[in-house]
Design an enzyme around this catalytic site. Structure first.
Site, short mmCIF file in Angstrom:
data_model
loop_
_atom_site.label_atom_id
_atom_site.label_comp_id
_atom_site.label_asym_id
_atom_site.label_seq_id
_atom_site.Cartn_x
_atom_site.Cartn_y
_atom_site.Cartn_z
N ASN A 15 54.47 52.93 48.12
CA ASN A 15 54.62 51.66 48.84
C ASN A 15 55.52 51.77 50.06
O ASN A 15 55.42 50.96 50.98
CB ASN A 15 55.17 50.58 47.90
CG ASN A 15 56.46 51.00 47.22
OD1 ASN A 15 56.49 52.04 46.54
ND2 ASN A 15 57.51 50.25 47.39
N CYS A 75 71.74 47.25 54.66
CA CYS A 75 72.16 45.88 54.91
C CYS A 75 70.96 44.93 55.05
O CYS A 75 71.13 43.73 55.01
CB CYS A 75 72.98 45.81 56.18
SG CYS A 75 74.49 46.78 56.06
N GLN A 100 49.15 49.53 45.68
CA GLN A 100 48.97 49.66 47.13
C GLN A 100 47.62 50.25 47.52
O GLN A 100 47.23 50.16 48.68
CB GLN A 100 50.07 50.56 47.71
CG GLN A 100 51.46 49.95 47.67
CD GLN A 100 51.66 48.83 48.68
OE1 GLN A 100 50.83 48.60 49.55
NE2 GLN A 100 52.76 48.11 48.55
N THR A 119 48.04 31.31 28.37
CA THR A 119 46.87 30.70 29.00
C THR A 119 46.59 31.35 30.34
O THR A 119 47.50 31.50 31.17
CB THR A 119 47.10 29.19 29.20
OG1 THR A 119 47.33 28.59 27.93
CG2 THR A 119 45.89 28.54 29.86
#
Lengths: 390, 132
Positions: free
Chosen positions: A155, A328, A183, A243
């Site tokens: 990925n 970051c 992917q 479900t």
């Protein structure tokens, strides 16, 4: 959406309008919204028919039979069901699992859970090009190995593993083989029979389908035992209770049907865009391609830029939706573990960019990205201090 | 377009738009430099100042790092113009943290900035001489 060029299709894709239309048919008061398990009445049977049609559509893309498809909430759940379910069921045969260091966290974290349960996991280190070859897997196999897990397309860097070679090896050794195909499925040819894949994790949202739905393709002959993760209504042959979300399932079926019909043409077009992007960016000094230059998925390009801070690069590219290995820029405090596993330094890993293309990407998007990346890198390098003498 | 990114305050965005103060000063009398940080650690800065009449008449920066760090370096060049050596010796990174709304995770990078400012003080013309 705001005016941003979207080049983050490896993260997720826009839902194809044809998919959305199919989903809407299952939502309103006049739609096929009934519980597909409630086959005692006509609306339930209609919903069931749509679910089964979707099952066949997804199965057809990966060379499977419909009954092999188990619906899940996505590839993460499918990976967890495959790894935890298979390892727990086959524990009496052995407690050793083989995977690679560059797998998706859905696999790596499931492996860490197995370690907590007493399994031993071997994490293979890929070559510098990101590939894990069959002989490397073979060398890691032991008499007590019960499972090998290897992703089809990475990925982050987009390299394509030779899952067929690894699958045949595992079949010969009677070791289960799981592939995370989140992917690659629907974008590259994949065949669970030909490639000897016992467990194949799939998702819809990487293929212009909806988020929140995926599937695990499970080998049926001979039957492969799995311990379910969820317990409840016994849906999906007891492997995944709950479900079924008919509209999500129908959306995934439509996404896979559309992808299958246009796979060759679309992959070629997207690969052409990727190559145009790379040709434009490789001219920039200090640019490195991450991963094998040829064995790559059509839509993913990962590049490291020397002497550029990844967060600042992303800031400069704020008109584009792209990903970075910058610490970051993500919730992760570390540089990309995938790029580190390939031997990239922390600085190169942080100065990396993943641009990923999809159905709606255009030549204009690519050319705009090339120009913007070039300008951003020139600006950041111009302001950087000259290198200190060694 | 992406002005709503909560990671970056208004002052960071304003500074990043122009990177005012970026560059060098030509070598010459009264020109002083200081360097701090390491690219491998994610932040590096080179400050170049020109001292006239015992004060910083001009200050430029070159920096490698995240937007907060680059913006702080740019902000610094404006803040320290006119400062004397004692002001540089006492300069504290918290002033930049407050002005630029730097998140705590990045405070360490501002220490790099402080190292460079204090380096300027150490390299101040005639720094070895008594100032009394």
């Amino acid at each position: 959406m705001e005016d941003v060029v979207y080049l983050d299709n490896a993260a997720t894709t826009a839902v194809d309008p044809r998919v959305a239309e199919a989903m809407l048919e299952c939502l309103g008061a006049h739609g096929d919204y009934a519980n597909p398990s409630a086959t005692s009445h006509a609306p339930g049977r209609r919903a069931r028919a749509r679910v089964e049609q979707a099952r066949a559509e997804v199965a057809g893309v990966v060379g499977a039979r419909p009954e092999q498809i188990v619906w899940t909430s996505g590839a993460t759940e499918a990976d967890n069901l495959a790894l935890l379910g298979a390892a727990r069921y086959h524990r009496p045969r052995g407690r050793h699992v083989v995977t690679s260091r560059t797998e998706h966290p859905a696999v790596l974290d499931a492996c860490r859970q197995l370690e907590r349960e007493g399994f031993e996991v071997t994490y293979l280190k890929p070559a510098e090009d990101g590939l894990v070859e069959a002989p490397q897997v073979e060398a890691a196999l032991r008499p007590d190995t019960i499972l090998v897990s290897l992703m089809h397309v990475n990925n982050e860097i987009g390299v394509v593993q030779d899952v067929g070679a690894v699958g045949r090896l595992c079949r010969d050794r009677a070791v289960l083989f799981h592939v995370d195909a989140a992917q690659g499925a629907g974008k590259l040819p994949l065949d669970v029979e030909r490639d000897c894949i016992d467990l194949l994790a799939l998702t819809a949202h990487k293929l212009h389908g909806p988020k929140g739905v995926g599937a695990l393709c499970v080998r049926r002959e001979p039957r492969l035992g799995l311990v379910p993760l969820l317990h409840g209504g016994g849906q999906e042959r007891g492997l995944r209770s709950g479900t079924l979300a008919t509209h999500q399932v129908v959306g995934m079926g439509a996404a896979f049907r559309i992808a299958a019909a246009s796979m060759a043409e679309e992959s070629a077009r997207i690969a052409g865009l990727r190559d145009r992007l790379w040709e434009g960016l490789r001219r920039l000094p200090g640019t490195l391609l991450n991963g094998h230059p040829m064995r790559r998925a059509p839509g993913i390009l990962s590049i490291s830029f020397d002497d550029v801070d990844g967060e600042s690069l992303l800031y400069e590219l704020r008109g584009f939706a792209v990903s970075s290995g910058s610490a970051c820029a993500t919730t992760n405090a570390e540089p990309s573990y995938v790029l580190r596993a390939l031997g990239r330094s922390d600085r190169l890993a942080q100065g990396s960019l993943r641009l990923s293309l999809g159905r709606y990407s255009t030549v204009g998007d690519v050319d705009a990205a090339v120009a913007a990346v070039g300008a951003a890198i020139a600006r950041l390098r111009a302001v950087a201090p000259p290198r200190s003498p060694a | 377009m992406t002005g709503d990114d909560p990671r970056y305050g208004a002052e960071v965005r304003r500074r990043m738009a122009t990177l005012a103060g970026a560059g060098d000063l030509p070598p010459g009398p009264g020109v002083v430099t200081a360097r701090a940080g390491d690219r491998e650690q994610g932040a590096e800065i080179l400050l170049t100042g020109r001292v006239e009449s015992r004060r910083l008449a001009d200050l430029r920066f070159r920096a490698y790092g995240c937007p907060h760090f680059l913006a702080a370096a740019s902000w610094l060049t404006g803040q320290l113009r006119g400062a004397d050596r004692a002001a540089l010796e006492g300069w504290d990174w918290r002033a930049a943290a407050d002005a630029l709304e730097v998140p705590p995770a990045k405070f360490g990078r501002l220490l790099t900035l402080q190292d460079a400012v204090r380096g300027l003080a150490r390299n101040w013309p005639g720094a070895g001489e008594s100032t009394v």
